[in-house]
Design a protein around this motif. Structure first.
Motif, PDB file in Angstrom:
ATOM      1  N   ILE A 246       0.873  -1.175   0.000  1.00 26.26           N
ATOM      2  CA  ILE A 246       0.000   0.000   0.000  1.00 26.26           C
ATOM      3  C   ILE A 246       0.906   1.219   0.000  1.00 26.26           C
ATOM      4  CG2 ILE A 246      -1.910  -1.149   1.194  1.00 26.26           C
ATOM      5  CD1 ILE A 246      -1.051   0.309   3.762  1.00 26.26           C
ATOM      6  N   PRO A 247       0.469   2.358  -0.524  1.00 31.79           N
ATOM      7  CA  PRO A 247       1.327   3.539  -0.565  1.00 31.79           C
ATOM      8  C   PRO A 247       1.705   4.024   0.837  1.00 31.79           C
ATOM      9  CG  PRO A 247      -0.548   3.786  -2.043  1.00 31.79           C
ATOM     10  CD  PRO A 247      -0.828   2.579  -1.202  1.00 31.79           C
ATOM     11  N   PHE A 248       2.857   4.664   0.916  1.00 33.60           N
ATOM     12  CA  PHE A 248       3.313   5.202   2.190  1.00 33.60           C
ATOM     13  C   PHE A 248       2.333   6.235   2.735  1.00 33.60           C
ATOM     14  CE2 PHE A 248       5.930   7.049   5.409  1.00 33.60           C
ATOM     15  CZ  PHE A 248       6.917   6.125   5.704  1.00 33.60           C
ATOM     16  N   ASP A 249       1.648   6.919   1.823  1.00 33.91           N
ATOM     17  CA  ASP A 249       0.712   7.969   2.243  1.00 33.91           C
ATOM     18  C   ASP A 249      -0.736   7.499   2.272  1.00 33.91           C
ATOM     19  OD1 ASP A 249       0.559   7.693  -0.486  1.00 33.91           O
ATOM     20  OD2 ASP A 249       0.735   9.844  -0.936  1.00 33.91           O
ATOM     21  N   SER A 250      -0.945   6.193   2.486  1.00 36.54           N
ATOM     22  CA  SER A 250      -2.304   5.653   2.592  1.00 36.54           C
ATOM     23  C   SER A 250      -3.047   6.292   3.769  1.00 36.54           C
ATOM     24  CB  SER A 250      -2.265   4.138   2.786  1.00 36.54           C
ATOM     25  OG  SER A 250      -1.786   3.489   1.629  1.00 36.54           O
ATOM     26  N   PRO A 251      -4.377   6.325   3.712  1.00 32.71           N
ATOM     27  CA  PRO A 251      -5.161   6.952   4.784  1.00 32.71           C
ATOM     28  C   PRO A 251      -4.850   6.389   6.168  1.00 32.71           C
ATOM     29  CG  PRO A 251      -6.555   6.514   2.882  1.00 32.71           C
ATOM     30  CD  PRO A 251      -5.231   5.884   2.581  1.00 32.71           C
ATOM     31  N   GLU A 252      -4.603   5.066   6.259  1.00 32.05           N
ATOM     32  CA  GLU A 252      -4.333   4.474   7.568  1.00 32.05           C
ATOM     33  C   GLU A 252      -3.052   5.045   8.185  1.00 32.05           C
ATOM     34  OE1 GLU A 252      -5.893   1.031   4.917  1.00 32.05           O
ATOM     35  OE2 GLU A 252      -4.662   2.843   4.702  1.00 32.05           O
ATOM     36  N   ILE A 253      -2.059   5.328   7.334  1.00 30.09           N
ATOM     37  CA  ILE A 253      -0.793   5.859   7.844  1.00 30.09           C
ATOM     38  C   ILE A 253      -0.979   7.319   8.254  1.00 30.09           C
ATOM     39  CG2 ILE A 253       1.663   6.046   7.402  1.00 30.09           C
ATOM     40  CD1 ILE A 253       0.339   3.170   7.153  1.00 30.09           C
ATOM     41  N   ALA A 254      -1.728   8.057   7.445  1.00 30.11           N
ATOM     42  CA  ALA A 254      -2.001   9.458   7.787  1.00 30.11           C
ATOM     43  C   ALA A 254      -2.764   9.569   9.095  1.00 30.11           C
ATOM     44  CB  ALA A 254      -2.784  10.116   6.654  1.00 30.11           C
ATOM     45  N   THR A 255      -3.717   8.653   9.312  1.00 28.36           N
ATOM     46  CA  THR A 255      -4.488   8.659  10.554  1.00 28.36           C
ATOM     47  C   THR A 255      -3.578   8.423  11.755  1.00 28.36           C
ATOM     48  OG1 THR A 255      -6.511   7.908   9.459  1.00 28.36           O
ATOM     49  CG2 THR A 255      -6.324   7.485  11.826  1.00 28.36           C
ATOM     50  N   ALA A 256      -2.661   7.457  11.618  1.00 27.42           N
ATOM     51  CA  ALA A 256      -1.737   7.163  12.717  1.00 27.42           C
ATOM     52  C   ALA A 256      -0.834   8.353  13.006  1.00 27.42           C
ATOM     53  CB  ALA A 256      -0.900   5.929  12.371  1.00 27.42           C
ATOM     54  N   LEU A 257      -0.290   8.980  11.958  1.00 33.58           N
ATOM     55  CA  LEU A 257       0.604  10.109  12.159  1.00 33.58           C
ATOM     56  C   LEU A 257      -0.137  11.299  12.777  1.00 33.58           C
ATOM     57  CD1 LEU A 257       3.362  11.376  11.904  1.00 33.58           C
ATOM     58  CD2 LEU A 257       2.888  11.884   9.499  1.00 33.58           C
ATOM     59  N   ASP A 258      -1.358  11.522  12.341  1.00 35.43           N
ATOM     60  CA  ASP A 258      -2.144  12.611  12.930  1.00 35.43           C
ATOM     61  C   ASP A 258      -2.403  12.368  14.414  1.00 35.43           C
ATOM     62  OD1 ASP A 258      -2.349  14.285  10.735  1.00 35.43           O
ATOM     63  OD2 ASP A 258      -4.225  13.395  10.017  1.00 35.43           O
ATOM     64  N   ARG A 259      -2.606  11.106  14.760  1.00 32.57           N
ATOM     65  CA  ARG A 259      -2.859  10.816  16.178  1.00 32.57           C
ATOM     66  C   ARG A 259      -1.602  11.059  17.014  1.00 32.57           C
ATOM     67  NH1 ARG A 259      -7.054   6.436  18.592  1.00 32.57           N
ATOM     68  NH2 ARG A 259      -6.846   7.116  20.768  1.00 32.57           N
ATOM     69  N   VAL A 260      -0.438  10.744  16.440  1.00 33.33           N
ATOM     70  CA  VAL A 260       0.810  11.100  17.121  1.00 33.33           C
ATOM     71  C   VAL A 260       0.899  12.617  17.258  1.00 33.33           C
ATOM     72  CG1 VAL A 260       3.333  11.046  16.982  1.00 33.33           C
ATOM     73  CG2 VAL A 260       2.011   9.026  16.314  1.00 33.33           C
ATOM     74  N   GLY A 261       0.550  13.316  16.181  1.00 30.05           N
ATOM     75  CA  GLY A 261       0.606  14.774  16.201  1.00 30.05           C
ATOM     76  C   GLY A 261      -0.296  15.395  17.239  1.00 30.05           C
ATOM     77  N   ASP A 262      -1.424  14.741  17.522  1.00 29.73           N
ATOM     78  CA  ASP A 262      -2.322  15.252  18.554  1.00 29.73           C
ATOM     79  C   ASP A 262      -1.607  15.362  19.905  1.00 29.73           C
ATOM     80  OD1 ASP A 262      -4.411  15.414  16.760  1.00 29.73           O
ATOM     81  OD2 ASP A 262      -5.323  13.501  17.358  1.00 29.73           O
ATOM     82  N   LEU A 263      -0.588  14.515  20.096  1.00 32.85           N
ATOM     83  CA  LEU A 263       0.163  14.536  21.347  1.00 32.85           C
ATOM     84  C   LEU A 263       1.386  15.438  21.269  1.00 32.85           C
ATOM     85  CD1 LEU A 263       0.135  10.763  22.409  1.00 32.85           C
ATOM     86  CD2 LEU A 263      -1.448  12.574  23.083  1.00 32.85           C
TER      87      LEU A 263
END
Length: 448
Positions: A246-263
């Motif tokens: 799957i692409p590196f920028d798949s929605p699942e990866i973006a969701t995970a990174l955004d959740r890290v960013g929330d912290l």
């Protein structure tokens, strides 16, 4: 990363600790040409199956340095005494580049300790690495899970067994600070978010974070992402992402990174005792967790090996100066962890080289090295009690628990241009203000 072939199977005894170095080779030990397989007496009996050699030398090349290199040499000292093999270790901070130079120049070491499966695979692709010998393959099957075996396998060929290991995704904290404030260790990611918000309402900053690591700056950020991809998207998506199915920028990866960013991109949540969000990119990872000790930050995300970064005299215990819990999953009691480790690969099939490689894949070696302190192994023949602290003992138990979903550090499995390149730099760009989608898309475009 693995080795050559074999000189007899090791005995596979668990619980072996560092033994007294007495009466092993000396004048009484026969050379392998005189009487191979002759059983030494006393403490050397358990090394009999490796064979005995007079004046043999095996050189080993790896990334392990300083005090850890001293312990590595100590871990095989009795093996040397009992077999007559002089194991000469050379550590280098430039291993990743120099191993290719040495291979291309026709001067590889006998054994290489590879810190990433991806590097092992690339060197194996040159044809320079040898298939794991029978003894190593037998040990791999006996003492490691199929996943760990697969990390040392390239295109269906096992090149070696794992060596040491680490468990990533620990969150370090001060038990006394938590107790004084009535903060409970979270059991889910939602609870971790709630805990972070609660801490932010006190006079303590929730997180202290550092992505700095010299030329490798950015890798601590990749650990955050990998932990969250595994926990929020699951192991199948994690595997697909790492393999670029799957692409590196798949929605699942973006969701995970955004959740890290929330912290860690929230100015109210970082960077306790250090500065604001902008300091994360330049703060050395080894120093980033130290504000936990003086209570200016509450939590620091880093692997089991971070135990060695606390100042001398720091008590690591549930009721000590610092302790750690695993980053939880979306549901309580769903153990999923990322981790890392080394692999031993062989460039020679001389009998003494095979003997050393086979020993390093054994439970005897794992117990010898772990009993010296500071590290752990995923070898199932390792007695957790030999680990040098309660935290490391718990990490061994996590690795040995059949219920644990373990995945190797994703960046170590990716092509070097990404895993040790654009992924690292992308995390620096992201924490410095880059938006999630553009950063992930840039990394995706760099995939070879």
């Amino acid at each position: 990363m693995k080795h050559a072939r074999r000189v007899g199977l090791p005995l596979g005894i668990a619980g072996v600790t560092a033994l007294a170095l007495t009466g092993c080779v000396g004048d009484t030990a026969p050379s392998s040409s005189e009487s191979p397989g002759a059983a030494p007496s006393g403490d050397c009996a358990e090394y009999a199956d490796y064979g005995t050699f007079e004046g043999a030398e095996v050189n080993v090349y790896g990334t392990i340095l300083d005090a850890e290199a001293e312990r590595l040499n100590e871990s095989w000292a009795q093996f040397e005494e009992c077999t007559g093999i002089d194991v000469v270790y050379e550590g280098s901070a430039e291993f990743e580049a120099q191993i290719n130079v040495r291979v291309q120049g026709g001067n590889p070491p006998d054994l290489g300790i590879f810190p990433q499966p991806g590097l092992l695979a690339s060197v194996a692709g040159t044809g320079a690495l040898l298939e794991a010998p029978e003894g190593v393959a037998a040990n791999a099957q006996e003492f490691w899970t199929e996943d760990w075996q697969n990390y040392g396998t390239v295109d269906g060929t096992l090149y070696g067994a794992p060596l040491m290991a680490s468990v990533k995704g620990f969150v370090w904290y001060s038990p006394s600070v938590f107790e004084e404030n009535g903060w409970a260790v979270p059991t889910t990611l939602d609870e971790l978010d709630e805990l972070t918000a609660s801490i932010a309402e006190s006079d303590v900053t929730p997180w202290c974070v550092g992505f700095g690591s010299g030329e490798a700056t950015g890798w601590p950020g990749t650990d955050w992402v990998e932990d969250y991809v595994l926990r929020t998207a699951g192991p199948d998506v994690y595997d697909q992402w790492v393999a670029h199915e799957i692409p590196f920028d798949s929605p699942e990866i973006a969701t995970a990174l955004d959740r890290v960013g929330d912290l860690i991109k929230n100015p109210d949540y970082v960077n306790g005792g250090i500065g604001d969000v902008s300091t994360i990119a330049t703060t050395d990872f080894g120093e980033a967790g130290l504000p936990v000790l003086d209570g200016t930050c509450a939590m620091h995300h880093q692997a089991s090996f971070y135990e060695g970064f606390w100042p001398e005299g720091t008590t690591v215990a549930e009721d000590g100066d610092v302790w750690a819990f695993l980053t939880p999953g979306t549901e309580a009691g769903a153990p999923a962890v990322t981790g890392g480790g080394e692999f031993v690969g062989a460039f020679s099939d001389d009998e003494e080289v095979v003997a050393v490689q086979t020993y390093l894949s054994s439970a005897e070696w794992a117990n010898s090295r772990v009993s010296l302190g500071g590290v752990i192994s995923a070898n199932s023949g390792l007695d957790p009690e030999n680990a040098s602290s309660p935290l490391l003992q718990s990490a061994v138990e996590i690795l040995q628990d059949e219920a644990t979903t373990f995945r190797f550090d994703g960046s170590d499995l990716m092509p070097g241009a990404v895993g040790a390149g654009t992924f690292w730099t992308g995390m620096v760009d992201w924490i410095s203000g880059g938006d999630t989608q553009s950063v992930l898309s840039t990394i995706e475009q760099s995939w070879p």
